[in-house]
Design a protein around this motif. Structure first.
Motif, short mmCIF file in Angstrom:
data_model
loop_
_atom_site.label_atom_id
_atom_site.label_comp_id
_atom_site.label_asym_id
_atom_site.label_seq_id
_atom_site.Cartn_x
_atom_site.Cartn_y
_atom_site.Cartn_z
N GLY A 23 60.46 9.81 36.88
CA GLY A 23 61.76 10.46 36.77
C GLY A 23 62.57 10.36 38.04
O GLY A 23 62.02 10.12 39.13
N TRP A 24 63.85 10.53 37.88
CA TRP A 24 64.77 10.67 39.00
C TRP A 24 65.40 12.06 38.92
O TRP A 24 65.85 12.48 37.84
CB TRP A 24 65.86 9.61 38.95
CG TRP A 24 65.39 8.25 39.31
CD1 TRP A 24 65.02 7.26 38.46
CD2 TRP A 24 65.23 7.72 40.63
NE1 TRP A 24 64.63 6.15 39.16
CE2 TRP A 24 64.75 6.41 40.51
CE3 TRP A 24 65.43 8.23 41.93
CZ2 TRP A 24 64.48 5.59 41.61
CZ3 TRP A 24 65.17 7.43 43.02
CH2 TRP A 24 64.69 6.13 42.85
N TYR A 25 65.38 12.75 40.04
CA TYR A 25 65.98 14.06 40.17
C TYR A 25 66.99 14.00 41.30
O TYR A 25 66.95 13.09 42.13
CB TYR A 25 64.91 15.11 40.49
CG TYR A 25 63.97 15.43 39.34
CD1 TYR A 25 63.04 14.48 38.91
CD2 TYR A 25 64.00 16.65 38.71
CE1 TYR A 25 62.18 14.75 37.86
CE2 TYR A 25 63.14 16.95 37.65
CZ TYR A 25 62.23 15.99 37.24
OH TYR A 25 61.38 16.27 36.21
N ARG A 26 67.89 14.97 41.35
CA ARG A 26 68.83 15.02 42.46
C ARG A 26 69.07 16.46 42.87
O ARG A 26 68.95 17.38 42.08
CB ARG A 26 70.14 14.33 42.11
CG ARG A 26 70.98 15.01 41.03
CD ARG A 26 72.16 14.12 40.66
NE ARG A 26 73.00 14.73 39.64
CZ ARG A 26 74.01 14.10 39.05
NH1 ARG A 26 74.30 12.84 39.38
NH2 ARG A 26 74.73 14.72 38.13
N GLN A 27 69.42 16.59 44.15
CA GLN A 27 69.68 17.91 44.71
C GLN A 27 70.86 17.82 45.66
O GLN A 27 70.79 17.12 46.67
CB GLN A 27 68.44 18.44 45.44
CG GLN A 27 68.56 19.86 45.90
CD GLN A 27 67.23 20.43 46.37
OE1 GLN A 27 66.30 19.69 46.71
NE2 GLN A 27 67.12 21.74 46.39
N ARG A 52 67.19 21.47 42.50
CA ARG A 52 66.88 20.09 42.14
C ARG A 52 66.85 19.98 40.60
O ARG A 52 66.14 20.73 39.94
CB ARG A 52 65.53 19.68 42.73
CG ARG A 52 65.22 18.22 42.60
CD ARG A 52 63.92 17.88 43.31
NE ARG A 52 63.99 18.15 44.73
CZ ARG A 52 63.01 17.83 45.59
NH1 ARG A 52 61.91 17.23 45.15
NH2 ARG A 52 63.13 18.11 46.88
N ASP A 53 67.60 19.07 40.08
CA ASP A 53 67.72 18.90 38.63
C ASP A 53 67.33 17.50 38.21
O ASP A 53 67.52 16.53 38.96
CB ASP A 53 69.15 19.18 38.16
CG ASP A 53 69.54 20.64 38.26
OD1 ASP A 53 70.72 20.91 38.58
OD2 ASP A 53 68.67 21.50 38.03
N VAL A 54 66.83 17.38 36.98
CA VAL A 54 66.48 16.08 36.46
C VAL A 54 67.74 15.27 36.16
O VAL A 54 68.75 15.80 35.69
CB VAL A 54 65.61 16.22 35.18
CG1 VAL A 54 66.38 16.90 34.07
CG2 VAL A 54 65.07 14.87 34.74
N ARG A 89 64.48 10.48 32.96
CA ARG A 89 63.03 10.30 32.92
C ARG A 89 62.70 9.16 31.97
O ARG A 89 63.44 8.91 31.01
CB ARG A 89 62.32 11.57 32.44
CG ARG A 89 62.35 12.74 33.39
CD ARG A 89 61.31 13.78 32.97
NE ARG A 89 61.51 14.25 31.61
CZ ARG A 89 62.18 15.35 31.31
NH1 ARG A 89 62.70 16.09 32.27
NH2 ARG A 89 62.32 15.72 30.07
N TYR A 142 68.65 11.93 46.03
CA TYR A 142 67.96 11.55 44.79
C TYR A 142 66.47 11.37 45.08
O TYR A 142 66.10 10.66 46.03
CB TYR A 142 68.56 10.26 44.24
CG TYR A 142 69.88 10.49 43.54
CD1 TYR A 142 71.02 10.84 44.27
CD2 TYR A 142 69.99 10.39 42.15
CE1 TYR A 142 72.22 11.09 43.64
CE2 TYR A 142 71.20 10.61 41.51
CZ TYR A 142 72.31 10.96 42.26
OH TYR A 142 73.51 11.20 41.62
N ASN A 195 60.11 10.90 41.02
CA ASN A 195 59.04 11.80 40.60
C ASN A 195 58.08 11.06 39.68
O ASN A 195 58.50 10.27 38.83
CB ASN A 195 59.66 12.99 39.87
CG ASN A 195 58.62 13.86 39.19
OD1 ASN A 195 58.16 13.59 38.09
ND2 ASN A 195 58.22 14.93 39.87
N TRP A 204 56.21 13.43 44.49
CA TRP A 204 57.61 13.26 44.84
C TRP A 204 57.76 12.25 45.96
O TRP A 204 56.91 12.18 46.86
CB TRP A 204 58.21 14.59 45.30
CG TRP A 204 58.31 15.62 44.22
CD1 TRP A 204 57.38 16.57 43.92
CD2 TRP A 204 59.38 15.80 43.29
NE1 TRP A 204 57.82 17.34 42.86
CE2 TRP A 204 59.05 16.89 42.46
CE3 TRP A 204 60.60 15.15 43.09
CZ2 TRP A 204 59.88 17.34 41.45
CZ3 TRP A 204 61.43 15.60 42.09
CH2 TRP A 204 61.07 16.68 41.26
#
Length: 114
Positions: free
Chosen positions: A35-39, A45-47, A50, A93, A96, A104
């Motif tokens: 997955g890729w998440y970003r904050q 931090r949100d998805v 995926r 970014y 995950n 991570w």
């Protein structure tokens, strides 16, 4: 243990494109949901997207139609192609890997200027 190393972030103008890569160590990459998440600063931090071991994908509503997640199991790498970037896409970014455990990466900064 799985180690994840992201690359491809940077500064881009409104409407531009970037492609993020995440290289994973280990011989069982194909079993992981990636997955890729970003904050963004001050936010959780949100998805973003995926992709499962079988190739099923999920996207956040805010990126549907603009971002594409893909994986190359032969290269132990997951990608995030980001098109039509907006200033609100600016964030760190993170890559995950999730299966029995969760791992991570260190994160890569994406900045979209208007």
């Amino acid at each position: 243990q799985v180690q994840l190393v992201e690359s491809g972030g940077g500064l881009v103008q409104l409407g531009g494109s970037l492609k993020l890569s995440c290289a994973a160590s280990g011989s069982i990459f194909g079993r992981y949901t990636m997955g890729w998440y970003r904050q963004a600063p001050g936010e959780q931090r949100d998805v973003v997207a995926r992709i499962t071991a079988t190739g099923s994908t999920h996207y956040a509503e805010s990126v549907k139609g603009r971002f594409t997640i893909s994986r190359d199991n032969a290269k132990n790498t997951v990608y995030l192609q980001m098109n039509s970037l907006k200033p609100e896409d600016t964030a760190v970014y993170y890559c995950n890997a999730a299966w029995i455990n969760t791992y991570w990466g260190q994160g890569t900064q994406v900045t979209v200027s208007s």
